[in-house]
Scaffold this active site. Structure first.
Site, mmCIF file in Angstrom:
data_model
loop_
_atom_site.group_PDB
_atom_site.id
_atom_site.type_symbol
_atom_site.label_atom_id
_atom_site.label_comp_id
_atom_site.label_asym_id
_atom_site.label_seq_id
_atom_site.Cartn_x
_atom_site.Cartn_y
_atom_site.Cartn_z
ATOM 1 N N GLN A 262 2.833 -23.259 11.567
ATOM 2 C CA GLN A 262 2.618 -22.300 10.374
ATOM 3 C C GLN A 262 1.151 -21.558 10.699
ATOM 4 O OE1 GLN A 262 3.319 -24.338 6.720
ATOM 5 N NE2 GLN A 262 5.112 -24.795 6.961
ATOM 6 N N HIS B 26 0.750 -25.541 5.921
ATOM 7 C CA HIS B 26 0.155 -25.294 4.652
ATOM 8 C C HIS B 26 -1.283 -24.745 4.628
ATOM 9 C CE1 HIS B 26 3.077 -27.726 2.169
ATOM 10 N NE2 HIS B 26 3.588 -27.107 3.138
ATOM 11 N N GLU C 277 5.215 -20.929 -7.481
ATOM 12 C CA GLU C 277 4.678 -20.552 -8.997
ATOM 13 C C GLU C 277 4.054 -19.153 -8.760
ATOM 14 O OE1 GLU C 277 1.952 -23.412 -9.935
ATOM 15 O OE2 GLU C 277 3.414 -24.936 -10.430
ATOM 16 N N TYR D 67 -4.704 -26.284 -11.595
ATOM 17 C CA TYR D 67 -3.444 -25.623 -11.747
ATOM 18 C C TYR D 67 -2.217 -26.824 -11.421
ATOM 19 C CZ TYR D 67 -5.191 -21.337 -12.842
ATOM 20 O OH TYR D 67 -5.944 -20.455 -13.833
ATOM 21 N N TYR E 249 11.364 -33.152 -1.202
ATOM 22 C CA TYR E 249 12.478 -32.753 -0.497
ATOM 23 C C TYR E 249 13.512 -33.939 -0.328
ATOM 24 C CZ TYR E 249 9.576 -28.883 1.577
ATOM 25 O OH TYR E 249 8.984 -27.902 1.377
#
Lengths: 138, 378
Positions: B91, B155, B248, B258, B269
């Site tokens: 990623q 991430h 979100e 948060y 998962y």
């Protein structure tokens, strides 16, 4: 309807913003309501995978790039590295395609991960399997 | 003569062969208005981000580490020299690209990218000046490097936005180490706020504390890949990937928590609760909106133009997993409804931007950029 979705007709001011869904939904719920009826018309013909020559380059273009690249491309990507022919060849069994770890991972639903990537299409999977069956050519 | 040959060779190399007129690929109709989607460029790698130099010029990147400028009038794509050196894997790679609000005068371009440090990697935020005439960046300077580095390759976040007071905000993902999102000594799982020169604003909420990083603006985020400062309201919004379900949209306010991974509307998962399976807890913020199942939101904007009525005053999110452009009201949320557009394109939509004059552009993982306009409009 399998899952009852609680919708709130909230009138939120900018200073009083609320959560638009307040109830935990199951991950497989089709939990959304369309605001508008949308009529989409595709103006181009979709690629017919049955007419594409099968080689490592076309497999990348038509299968891996749109489903796998974001995690499996690059030197330290999650294995198998799918942008490297020498790497991927260790995950295919040309003599018995259905025994290939690459194909089994997909056919058994372990990849692509649910809810994170597009669900595998039968056409893409068939294309990939045929590539293996034909010798997984570079 | 050799120099001349070298010059022409280089010119040919930097001018890619992507030049082509826009092609209409999709029509759709909403409320008696017909819209057209045109493909304006094709043939690239994953186009992670775009920014507008003008109404007719887009600077965009490829995750692999390239930066180009697309001339929408001709379709020509030119590759910029001296891009940042990025660690492209999984990623990671070149992530967002953004222009300084005063780019016309200072030529500063900002990027977020994944960076290799030893055997580990992290997210970095860097800037350089772009010489448009030479099509070249000067020296890239890291203004921020997220610490501690991690061994994971996912991430990273990350999108960039600016407010009107010389601040820049960007998100750092928790790098698959969920607990770090609640750890104020780590940059992972945080929204970062800096001055545009990279210095730390003294009014950041954790400045002066020994148990926290001073760059942190908010915490408890999973993998933020959308951030937008709304000049109309002065509010900052953020969007992040949840686990299985629970993506979100959040209203971001100074110093707030948060919730990830303590509270979430997602699950593990394969199923099962995350932590205690809580969705609310005192001292932790609720999202404005969550998506279950996940749409995998990769960028978003609030559309404040008048040109395309469909989008006016609505969030527009690019969706990877469910392959569409997600449009919804949040600020005036009378209902929880959404519009899902471009479904028939069958593309992982990676980024969305509105042009200075209010056309909407999206990029895809298949290396294409599309433009949305009203049919018959120029």
């Amino acid at each position: 309807m399998k899952w009852f979705i609680v919708l709130f007709a909230l009138s939120c001011t900018q200073s009083q913003i609320k959560v638009t869904q307040s109830k935990r939904l199951p991950a497989d719920a089709e939990g959304y309501v369309a605001c508008h009826e949308i009529d989409e018309e595709l103006l181009i013909e979709k690629v017919d995978l049955r007419e594409i020559p099968r080689n490592f380059s076309t497999v990348q273009e038509h299968v891996f790039k749109n489903n796998c690249a974001s995690c499996h491309y690059g030197p330290d990507a999650y294995k198998p590295r799918l942008d490297d022919y020498d790497s991927i060849i260790g995950y295919v069994n040309v003599a018995n395609p259905d025994a290939s770890p690459l194909l089994q991972t997909i056919s058994q639903g372990r990849m692509p991960p649910s809810y994170r990537l597009p669900s595998r299409s039968p056409e893409s999977f068939r294309f990939l399997r045929q590539w293996v069956q034909e010798g997984a050519l570079p | 003569m050799k120099k001349l040959i070298k010059f022409f060779t280089f010119s040919l190399l930097s001018l890619q062969v992507f030049a082509a007129p826009a092609t209409a690929v999709l029509n759709f109709k909403i409320d008696d208005t017909d819209y057209v989607v045109e493909k304006v460029t094709d043939g690239h790698g994953i186009i992670w981000a775009m920014a507008f130099l003008s109404e007719t010029k887009i600077i965009f990147n490829e995750q692999i580490g390239k930066i180009h400028i697309l001339d929408l009038a001709s379709g020509a794509v030119r590759t910029m020299k001296n891009p940042p050196s990025v660690f492209h894997s999984g990623q990671g790679g070149l992530l967002d690209i953004a222009l300084h609000p005063d780019f016309k005068n200072n030529n500063f371009v900002y990027v977020t990218y994944s960076k290799k440090i030893g055997a580990r990697q992290t997210t970095a935020f860097a800037r350089a000046r772009l010489d448009l005439a030479k099509e070249e960046f000067d020296k890239w300077t890291d203004l921020f490097v997220a610490l501690p580095t991690q061994s994971t390759a996912h991430h990273y976040g990350s999108r960039i936005t600016f407010d009107k007071n010389d601040h820049v905000f960007f998100g750092i993902g928790e790098r698959g180490q969920a607990e770090l999102a609640q750890d104020l000594k780590a940059h992972m799982g945080k929204i970062i706020r800096l001055k545009t020169d990279g210095t730390i604003p003294l009014d950041n909420p954790f400045v002066g504390r020994n148990d926290a990083k001073p760059e942190i603006w908010t915490y408890g985020h999973r993998n933020p890949q959308g951030i937008f400062f709304d000049e109309t309201t002065g509010k900052l919004f953020e969007q992040e990937h949840g686990p299985q379900g629970g993506d979100e949209i959040n209203l971001i306010e100074k110093g707030k928590n948060y919730g990830w991974p303590v509270i979430t509307y997602g699950e593990q998962y394969g199923g099962g609760p995350i932590g205690r399976g809580e969705t609310t807890r005192a001292g932790m913020e609720q999202p404005l909106k969550y998506f279950t199942p996940s749409i995998a939101p990769s960028s978003f904007i609030i559309y404040r133009h008048k040109r395309l009525k469909l989008f006016k005053d609505r969030f527009i999110s690019s969706a990877l997993a469910l392959q569409h452009l997600n449009v919804l009201d949040v600020e005036n949320c009378k209902t929880a409804c959404e519009d899902r557009l471009l479904v028939k394109l069958d593309e992982r939509i990676r980024s969305v931007k509105s042009s200075p004059e209010g056309l909407v552009y999206v990029s895809s993982d298949n290396g294409r950029i599309y433009r949305i306009n009203k049919q018959g409009a120029k």
